[in-house]
Motif scaffolding. Structure first.
Motif, PDB file in Angstrom:
ATOM      1  N   ILE A  68       0.687  -1.264  -0.015  1.00 33.11           N
ATOM      2  CA  ILE A  68      -0.105   0.089   0.035  1.00 33.11           C
ATOM      3  C   ILE A  68       0.856   1.248   0.140  1.00 33.11           C
ATOM      4  CG2 ILE A  68      -1.733   1.292   1.629  1.00 33.11           C
ATOM      5  CD1 ILE A  68      -2.852  -0.958  -0.033  1.00 33.11           C
ATOM      6  N   LEU A  69       2.045   1.134   0.617  1.00 36.04           N
ATOM      7  CA  LEU A  69       2.909   2.451   0.807  1.00 36.04           C
ATOM      8  C   LEU A  69       3.555   2.519  -0.481  1.00 36.04           C
ATOM      9  CD1 LEU A  69       4.316   4.684   2.563  1.00 36.04           C
ATOM     10  CD2 LEU A  69       6.139   3.003   2.677  1.00 36.04           C
ATOM     11  N   GLY A  70       3.723   1.513  -1.131  1.00 33.76           N
ATOM     12  CA  GLY A  70       4.665   1.748  -2.320  1.00 33.76           C
ATOM     13  C   GLY A  70       3.441   2.302  -3.420  1.00 33.76           C
ATOM     14  N   ASN A  71       2.200   1.839  -3.364  1.00 40.62           N
ATOM     15  CA  ASN A  71       1.192   2.483  -4.356  1.00 40.62           C
ATOM     16  C   ASN A  71       0.877   3.661  -4.083  1.00 40.62           C
ATOM     17  OD1 ASN A  71       0.789   0.090  -6.028  1.00 40.62           O
ATOM     18  ND2 ASN A  71      -0.335  -0.711  -4.386  1.00 40.62           N
ATOM     19  N   ILE A  72       0.922   4.277  -2.820  1.00 43.28           N
ATOM     20  CA  ILE A  72       0.751   5.853  -2.417  1.00 43.28           C
ATOM     21  C   ILE A  72       1.888   6.464  -2.977  1.00 43.28           C
ATOM     22  CG2 ILE A  72       0.594   7.115  -0.423  1.00 43.28           C
ATOM     23  CD1 ILE A  72      -1.045   5.019   0.865  1.00 43.28           C
ATOM     24  N   LEU A  73       2.901   6.020  -2.753  1.00 44.94           N
ATOM     25  CA  LEU A  73       4.158   6.853  -3.209  1.00 44.94           C
ATOM     26  C   LEU A  73       4.119   7.073  -4.943  1.00 44.94           C
ATOM     27  CD1 LEU A  73       7.048   5.307  -1.132  1.00 44.94           C
ATOM     28  CD2 LEU A  73       6.199   7.400  -1.287  1.00 44.94           C
ATOM     29  N   LEU A  74       3.669   6.146  -5.725  1.00 44.78           N
ATOM     30  CA  LEU A  74       3.451   5.955  -6.927  1.00 44.78           C
ATOM     31  C   LEU A  74       2.394   7.010  -7.365  1.00 44.78           C
ATOM     32  CD1 LEU A  74       3.835   2.411  -8.051  1.00 44.78           C
ATOM     33  CD2 LEU A  74       5.460   4.250  -8.633  1.00 44.78           C
ATOM     34  N   LEU A  75       1.260   7.075  -6.737  1.00 46.32           N
ATOM     35  CA  LEU A  75       0.273   7.865  -6.877  1.00 46.32           C
ATOM     36  C   LEU A  75       0.793   9.432  -6.626  1.00 46.32           C
ATOM     37  CD1 LEU A  75      -2.935   5.976  -5.780  1.00 46.32           C
ATOM     38  CD2 LEU A  75      -2.365   6.962  -8.150  1.00 46.32           C
ATOM     39  N   LEU A  76       1.534   9.624  -5.359  1.00 47.76           N
ATOM     40  CA  LEU A  76       2.018  10.872  -5.215  1.00 47.76           C
ATOM     41  C   LEU A  76       3.111  11.555  -6.129  1.00 47.76           C
ATOM     42  CD1 LEU A  76       1.968  12.698  -2.564  1.00 47.76           C
ATOM     43  CD2 LEU A  76       4.016  11.630  -1.873  1.00 47.76           C
ATOM     44  N   THR A  77       3.783  10.443  -6.941  1.00 42.34           N
ATOM     45  CA  THR A  77       4.661  10.919  -7.839  1.00 42.34           C
ATOM     46  C   THR A  77       3.949  11.774  -8.982  1.00 42.34           C
ATOM     47  OG1 THR A  77       6.073   9.216  -7.184  1.00 42.34           O
ATOM     48  CG2 THR A  77       6.530  10.059  -9.465  1.00 42.34           C
ATOM     49  N   LEU A  78       2.694  11.316  -9.392  1.00 41.18           N
ATOM     50  CA  LEU A  78       1.911  12.078 -10.381  1.00 41.18           C
ATOM     51  C   LEU A  78       1.469  13.642 -10.156  1.00 41.18           C
ATOM     52  CD1 LEU A  78      -0.750   8.960 -11.214  1.00 41.18           C
ATOM     53  CD2 LEU A  78       1.022  10.014 -12.781  1.00 41.18           C
ATOM     54  N   PHE A  79       1.412  13.684  -8.807  1.00 43.65           N
ATOM     55  CA  PHE A  79       1.200  15.104  -8.301  1.00 43.65           C
ATOM     56  C   PHE A  79       2.357  15.951  -7.967  1.00 43.65           C
ATOM     57  CE2 PHE A  79      -2.514  12.224  -7.278  1.00 43.65           C
ATOM     58  CZ  PHE A  79      -3.492  12.841  -8.033  1.00 43.65           C
ATOM     59  N   ILE A  80       3.068  15.414  -7.454  1.00 43.59           N
ATOM     60  CA  ILE A  80       4.274  16.324  -6.714  1.00 43.59           C
ATOM     61  C   ILE A  80       5.660  16.026  -7.503  1.00 43.59           C
ATOM     62  CG2 ILE A  80       3.263  16.867  -4.734  1.00 43.59           C
ATOM     63  CD1 ILE A  80       5.297  15.054  -3.249  1.00 43.59           C
ATOM     64  N   GLY A  81       5.682  14.875  -8.282  1.00 46.87           N
ATOM     65  CA  GLY A  81       6.905  14.539  -8.992  1.00 46.87           C
ATOM     66  C   GLY A  81       7.595  15.554  -9.967  1.00 46.87           C
ATOM     67  N   ILE A  82       8.780  15.279 -10.215  1.00 44.10           N
ATOM     68  CA  ILE A  82       9.369  16.426 -11.185  1.00 44.10           C
ATOM     69  C   ILE A  82       9.766  15.507 -12.536  1.00 44.10           C
ATOM     70  CG2 ILE A  82      10.184  17.877  -9.414  1.00 44.10           C
ATOM     71  CD1 ILE A  82      12.945  16.820 -10.005  1.00 44.10           C
ATOM     72  N   ASN A  83      10.018  16.314 -13.322  1.00 42.28           N
ATOM     73  CA  ASN A  83      10.612  15.651 -14.868  1.00 42.28           C
ATOM     74  C   ASN A  83      12.037  15.672 -14.773  1.00 42.28           C
ATOM     75  OD1 ASN A  83       7.957  15.161 -16.243  1.00 42.28           O
ATOM     76  ND2 ASN A  83       7.908  17.133 -16.712  1.00 42.28           N
ATOM     77  N   VAL A  84      12.566  14.406 -14.959  1.00 47.52           N
ATOM     78  CA  VAL A  84      13.916  14.234 -15.142  1.00 47.52           C
ATOM     79  C   VAL A  84      14.192  13.450 -16.425  1.00 47.52           C
ATOM     80  CG1 VAL A  84      16.149  13.257 -14.212  1.00 47.52           C
ATOM     81  CG2 VAL A  84      14.420  14.249 -12.751  1.00 47.52           C
ATOM     82  N   ASN A  85      14.814  13.914 -17.382  1.00 50.64           N
ATOM     83  CA  ASN A  85      15.057  13.208 -18.687  1.00 50.64           C
ATOM     84  C   ASN A  85      13.648  12.755 -19.427  1.00 50.64           C
ATOM     85  OD1 ASN A  85      17.852  13.595 -18.436  1.00 50.64           O
ATOM     86  ND2 ASN A  85      18.033  11.614 -17.294  1.00 50.64           N
ATOM     87  N   GLY A  86      12.783  13.528 -19.073  1.00 51.10           N
ATOM     88  CA  GLY A  86      11.467  13.230 -19.957  1.00 51.10           C
ATOM     89  C   GLY A  86      10.543  12.405 -19.079  1.00 51.10           C
ATOM     90  N   SER A  87      10.872  12.025 -18.070  1.00 48.92           N
ATOM     91  CA  SER A  87      10.176  11.126 -17.232  1.00 48.92           C
ATOM     92  C   SER A  87       9.786  11.588 -15.826  1.00 48.92           C
ATOM     93  CB  SER A  87      10.890   9.785 -16.921  1.00 48.92           C
ATOM     94  OG  SER A  87      10.333   8.831 -16.170  1.00 48.92           O
TER      95      SER A  87
END
Length: 102
Positions: A68-87
């Motif tokens: 569950i923690l891993g999935n929450i972190l993946l969803l969190l990446t959608l909102f506060i993640g930054i682009n690095v090398n187009g990803s």
């Protein structure tokens, strides 16, 4: 079995360190990489030691929560993640970057 794995890891670590050390003679900008890599190896061997002391039953008991923690972190990446090398797969936490997609 554990000693064989640790021995193989040490051999691979030594080859890696020798390659970085020899590259530092060719290009002086690689001198910092040798020290950084050595620090990471020491840190990782310490983590391996700590993980070997954890009872496997504890990991099985809390594996659903880790999932569950891993999935929450993946969803969190959608909102506060930054682009690095187009990803968009990195979360910045102060001076550290964290990549939950890996």
């Amino acid at each position: 079995m554990k000693t064989k794995i640790i021995f193989i890891l040490i051999i691979l670590m030594l080859f890696s360190l020798i390659n970085n050390y020899s590259a530092s003679f060719i290009m002086t900008s690689y001198q910092n990489y040798f020290i950084k890599e050595l620090i990471w190896y020491v840190l990782c061997f310490f983590i391996i030691y700590l993980m070997s002391k954890i009872n496997i039953e504890i990991l099985f008991k809390y594996s659903f929560y880790f999932y569950i923690l891993g999935n929450i972190l993946l969803l969190l990446t959608l909102f506060i993640g930054i682009n690095v090398n187009g990803s968009k797969s990195w979360i910045i936490l102060g001076p550290f970057g964290f990549q939950p997609s890996e």
